[in-house]
Design an enzyme around this catalytic site. Sequence first.
Site, short mmCIF file in Angstrom:
data_model
loop_
_atom_site.label_atom_id
_atom_site.label_comp_id
_atom_site.label_asym_id
_atom_site.label_seq_id
_atom_site.Cartn_x
_atom_site.Cartn_y
_atom_site.Cartn_z
N ARG A 191 0.87 -1.19 0.00
CA ARG A 191 0.00 0.00 0.00
C ARG A 191 0.90 1.23 0.00
O ARG A 191 1.78 1.34 0.84
CB ARG A 191 -0.91 0.05 1.22
CG ARG A 191 -1.45 1.47 1.44
CD ARG A 191 -2.50 1.60 2.48
NE ARG A 191 -3.72 0.97 2.02
CZ ARG A 191 -4.92 1.26 2.52
NH1 ARG A 191 -5.05 2.13 3.49
NH2 ARG A 191 -5.99 0.64 2.07
N HIS B 292 -7.43 0.70 -6.33
CA HIS B 292 -7.68 -0.01 -5.07
C HIS B 292 -8.42 -1.32 -5.40
O HIS B 292 -9.60 -1.48 -5.09
CB HIS B 292 -8.50 0.88 -4.14
CG HIS B 292 -8.46 0.47 -2.70
ND1 HIS B 292 -7.70 -0.59 -2.24
CD2 HIS B 292 -9.10 0.99 -1.61
CE1 HIS B 292 -7.87 -0.69 -0.92
NE2 HIS B 292 -8.72 0.24 -0.52
N GLN C 60 -10.36 -3.57 -2.82
CA GLN C 60 -11.60 -2.92 -2.37
C GLN C 60 -12.73 -3.20 -3.35
O GLN C 60 -13.88 -3.40 -2.95
CB GLN C 60 -11.37 -1.41 -2.26
CG GLN C 60 -12.58 -0.63 -1.79
CD GLN C 60 -12.86 -0.81 -0.31
OE1 GLN C 60 -11.98 -0.63 0.51
NE2 GLN C 60 -14.09 -1.17 0.04
N ASP D 23 -16.63 8.46 -1.82
CA ASP D 23 -15.34 8.30 -1.14
C ASP D 23 -14.94 9.66 -0.58
O ASP D 23 -15.55 10.68 -0.94
CB ASP D 23 -14.29 7.80 -2.17
CG ASP D 23 -12.92 7.53 -1.55
OD1 ASP D 23 -12.86 7.26 -0.32
OD2 ASP D 23 -11.92 7.58 -2.28
N CYS E 81 -16.02 2.92 0.95
CA CYS E 81 -14.90 2.04 1.30
C CYS E 81 -14.43 2.26 2.73
O CYS E 81 -13.83 1.36 3.33
CB CYS E 81 -13.75 2.24 0.32
SG CYS E 81 -13.04 3.90 0.37
N ARG F 128 -13.89 -7.16 2.92
CA ARG F 128 -12.46 -6.99 2.61
C ARG F 128 -11.69 -8.26 3.00
O ARG F 128 -10.78 -8.69 2.32
CB ARG F 128 -11.86 -5.79 3.36
CG ARG F 128 -12.48 -4.43 3.08
CD ARG F 128 -12.36 -4.01 1.64
NE ARG F 128 -10.99 -4.09 1.15
CZ ARG F 128 -9.99 -3.26 1.49
NH1 ARG F 128 -10.21 -2.24 2.29
NH2 ARG F 128 -8.77 -3.42 0.98
N1 NVA Z 1 -9.40 7.48 -1.71
C1 NVA Z 1 -9.09 7.06 -0.36
C2 NVA Z 1 -9.42 5.62 -0.17
C3 NVA Z 1 -9.15 5.11 1.22
C4 NVA Z 1 -9.43 3.65 1.38
C5 NVA Z 1 -7.62 7.34 -0.08
O1 NVA Z 1 -6.79 7.04 -0.94
O2 NVA Z 1 -7.33 7.86 0.99
N1 CP Z 2 -11.03 0.92 2.71
C1 CP Z 2 -9.76 0.83 3.10
O1 CP Z 2 -8.83 0.56 2.33
O2 CP Z 2 -9.57 1.06 4.43
P1 CP Z 2 -8.18 1.18 5.19
O3 CP Z 2 -7.53 2.46 4.75
O4 CP Z 2 -8.54 1.19 6.64
O5 CP Z 2 -7.33 -0.01 4.83
#
Ligand code: NVA
Ligand code: CP
Length: 332
Positions: A105, A132, A135, A228, A269, A314
Amino acid sequence: MIKQDHLLTLLDYSPEEIIELIELSKKLKEEKKKGIPHRHLEGKNVVLLFEKDSTRTRCAFEVAAADLGMNAVYIGSSGSQMGKKESIKDTARVLGRMFDGIEYRGFAQETVECLAKYSGVPVWNGLTNEYHPTQMLADFLTILEHKGHLKGIKFAYFGDGRYNMGNSYLVTSAKLGLDYRMVGPKELWPNEELRNKCLAIAKETGAKITFTENPIEGAKDCDVIATDVWVSMGESDDAWAERIKLLTPYQVNEKIMGYADKNAIFLHCLPSFHNLETKIGLEVYKKFGLDGLEVNETVFEGPQSVVFDEAENRLHTIKATMLATMKHFYKL
Ligand code: NVA
Ligand code: CP
């Protein structure tokens, strides 16, 4: 059978492979609920690289690895040499000698691609700026559970379309033949290259893809409404003022839900800014006076919201992803 060593973006997967992963997730979920063990990857080791924070993704990978009989090692944004004293290419080659799989990540999609290219083991994208994919599997499993099918589902995504979630919903909806509406200001639509790629995929799958700035047109008769956060991890706090200006008309609230089908579900998400119970939510409130951002408290807590089913999924979908790719890679 899935013929993939990695999961970097669902652009690399066929519709059949995506469906197969969702079906495998359903099976693993049922087994888990019944207490049927599935330690198919006993003795393997995976490493979880997190350059950005996480609750769901990290926990899902750790619990899924344990359920599959694997050991998982977590490496956070500090404490390893990666990116500071050691290149991604070198890190990949080191980790590939010790681990049987790598989750990443972080920021650039290029990084996860570099890990896949040089590590010599399966690599899974646990979120980049661009995509993602794990997700998506959870979200589409949730839709399937609540709606019974995926093809033709009317799905509206409200908000920031040009980041990981907006890009990924477009790709997955195109692949799986949905009636997909990207609803938000033009400035925040997915880039032209991805839009064109997905329109071409849609021609083959029968998906219908609409980009609209009109919230009513977007939400009309929808089966699913999703949104989101307006400012994502890794973006500057300075982005809030501009995003609030651009995206306030696209907040998911009762009015927007009112245009959708009466049995529509709401997806997010997570994490989400829907009240003042978070540090950032409170700061934004003090500065801009909004007590809910991308979704308001009524919708988030309301009967149409299935966000915690989605969060649970998830686990099951990440487990399916590791299992399917490792089975293929290690010829198990
Ligand atoms: N768009 C958000 C998704 C988090 C799961 C981010 O990248 O912070
Ligand atoms: N939705 C998601 O990816 O959550 P986290 O940032 O908690 O992993």
